[in-house]
Design a protein around this motif. Structure first.
Motif, mmCIF file in Angstrom:
data_model
loop_
_atom_site.group_PDB
_atom_site.id
_atom_site.type_symbol
_atom_site.label_atom_id
_atom_site.label_comp_id
_atom_site.label_asym_id
_atom_site.label_seq_id
_atom_site.Cartn_x
_atom_site.Cartn_y
_atom_site.Cartn_z
ATOM 1 N N GLY A 112 0.816 -1.215 0.000
ATOM 2 C CA GLY A 112 0.000 0.000 0.000
ATOM 3 C C GLY A 112 0.849 1.263 0.000
ATOM 4 O O GLY A 112 0.570 2.217 -0.730
ATOM 5 N N ALA A 113 1.894 1.277 0.808
ATOM 6 C CA ALA A 113 2.780 2.441 0.866
ATOM 7 C C ALA A 113 3.475 2.660 -0.470
ATOM 8 O O ALA A 113 3.588 3.793 -0.953
ATOM 9 C CB ALA A 113 3.804 2.272 1.989
ATOM 10 N N LEU A 114 3.933 1.580 -1.087
ATOM 11 C CA LEU A 114 4.614 1.701 -2.380
ATOM 12 C C LEU A 114 3.647 2.128 -3.486
ATOM 13 O O LEU A 114 4.009 2.932 -4.353
ATOM 14 C CB LEU A 114 5.313 0.393 -2.740
ATOM 15 N N ALA A 115 2.410 1.624 -3.451
ATOM 16 C CA ALA A 115 1.408 2.043 -4.434
ATOM 17 C C ALA A 115 1.093 3.525 -4.267
ATOM 18 O O ALA A 115 0.944 4.254 -5.255
ATOM 19 C CB ALA A 115 0.144 1.197 -4.292
ATOM 20 N N ASN A 116 1.019 3.987 -3.017
ATOM 21 C CA ASN A 116 0.767 5.398 -2.733
ATOM 22 C C ASN A 116 1.904 6.260 -3.292
ATOM 23 O O ASN A 116 1.661 7.291 -3.914
ATOM 24 C CB ASN A 116 0.620 5.603 -1.232
ATOM 25 N N ALA A 117 3.144 5.836 -3.069
ATOM 26 C CA ALA A 117 4.293 6.587 -3.565
ATOM 27 C C ALA A 117 4.296 6.626 -5.095
ATOM 28 O O ALA A 117 4.596 7.663 -5.695
ATOM 29 C CB ALA A 117 5.588 5.980 -3.047
ATOM 30 N N ALA A 118 3.955 5.517 -5.728
ATOM 31 C CA ALA A 118 3.912 5.467 -7.191
ATOM 32 C C ALA A 118 2.827 6.397 -7.724
ATOM 33 O O ALA A 118 3.048 7.153 -8.675
ATOM 34 C CB ALA A 118 3.680 4.036 -7.672
ATOM 35 N N ALA A 119 1.655 6.368 -7.106
ATOM 36 C CA ALA A 119 0.551 7.224 -7.554
ATOM 37 C C ALA A 119 0.896 8.691 -7.349
ATOM 38 O O ALA A 119 0.623 9.529 -8.222
ATOM 39 C CB ALA A 119 -0.730 6.865 -6.803
ATOM 40 N N ASP A 120 1.484 9.036 -6.209
ATOM 41 C CA ASP A 120 1.867 10.420 -5.957
ATOM 42 C C ASP A 120 2.921 10.883 -6.957
ATOM 43 O O ASP A 120 2.902 12.018 -7.419
ATOM 44 C CB ASP A 120 2.399 10.593 -4.531
ATOM 45 N N VAL A 160 10.593 13.999 -11.314
ATOM 46 C CA VAL A 160 10.160 14.511 -10.015
ATOM 47 C C VAL A 160 11.197 14.283 -8.932
ATOM 48 O O VAL A 160 11.104 14.858 -7.859
ATOM 49 C CB VAL A 160 8.792 13.925 -9.583
ATOM 50 N N GLY A 161 12.184 13.457 -9.176
ATOM 51 C CA GLY A 161 13.273 13.264 -8.223
ATOM 52 C C GLY A 161 12.805 12.859 -6.839
ATOM 53 O O GLY A 161 11.821 12.150 -6.671
ATOM 54 N N LEU A 162 13.527 13.352 -5.843
ATOM 55 C CA LEU A 162 13.243 13.008 -4.448
ATOM 56 C C LEU A 162 11.998 13.682 -3.901
ATOM 57 O O LEU A 162 11.532 13.335 -2.820
ATOM 58 C CB LEU A 162 14.426 13.421 -3.559
ATOM 59 N N ALA A 163 11.459 14.663 -4.621
ATOM 60 C CA ALA A 163 10.354 15.462 -4.098
ATOM 61 C C ALA A 163 9.190 14.611 -3.593
ATOM 62 O O ALA A 163 8.615 14.909 -2.549
ATOM 63 C CB ALA A 163 9.866 16.455 -5.160
ATOM 64 N N VAL A 164 8.848 13.564 -4.307
ATOM 65 C CA VAL A 164 7.703 12.739 -3.908
ATOM 66 C C VAL A 164 7.979 12.036 -2.581
ATOM 67 O O VAL A 164 7.172 12.101 -1.653
ATOM 68 C CB VAL A 164 7.343 11.709 -5.004
ATOM 69 N N PHE A 165 9.128 11.395 -2.468
ATOM 70 C CA PHE A 165 9.436 10.688 -1.222
ATOM 71 C C PHE A 165 9.623 11.652 -0.068
ATOM 72 O O PHE A 165 9.158 11.394 1.048
ATOM 73 C CB PHE A 165 10.674 9.803 -1.402
ATOM 74 N N GLU A 166 10.284 12.772 -0.314
ATOM 75 C CA GLU A 166 10.462 13.757 0.747
ATOM 76 C C GLU A 166 9.123 14.315 1.217
ATOM 77 O O GLU A 166 8.921 14.544 2.411
ATOM 78 C CB GLU A 166 11.402 14.872 0.279
#
Length: 126
Positions: A40-48, A65-71
């Motif tokens: 779920g967390a990985l799917a959320n990160a991919a969608a974001d 988008v680089g690190l912006a999504v994970f940050e």
């Protein structure tokens, strides 16, 4: 080098499952819960990430988008909450720097190059 993260991920899952089992959770239930949580967390990160790449003009937008999504996902954790608590504990223990150091050594092994320094940004988050 980053393909070497799969084993580290499994090791982290195994440690979390061991902790859950030590608190009384049945092994299969612990495994199913953790795999669903991470999926779920990985799917959320991919969608974001996909949404950020598609949103022109937004911070971190565009194809790269680089690190912006994970940050941003890290920044969204509740201040003083349990996720932030574990993030701080792991950083204080040097987990982020250890990850960068491990990737540096794999990169050097694969390329035959001398070990490159980890980024200063990673060190500042550690």
């Amino acid at each position: 080098a980053t393909t070497s993260l799969m084993g580290q991920l499994y090791d982290q899952l195994a440690a979390a499952q061991g902790w859950l089992e030590a608190t009384g959770v049945q092994p299969n239930r612990a495994r199913r819960y953790l795999t669903a949580l991470y999926a779920g967390a990985l799917a959320n990160a991919a969608a974001d990430g996909d949404a950020a790449a598609a949103a022109p003009g937004a911070p971190g937008s565009g194809a790269d988008v680089g690190l912006a999504v994970f940050e941003q996902l890290v920044a969204e954790q509740t201040p003083g909450g349990i996720n932030e608590q574990v993030i701080c504990r792991m950083r204080d223990a040097g987990a982020s720097q250890a990850l960068h150091d491990g990737l540096d050594t794999v990169h050097a092994r694969l390329t035959g190059a001398s070990r490159p320094p980890s980024s200063s940004a990673a060190r500042s988050r550690n």
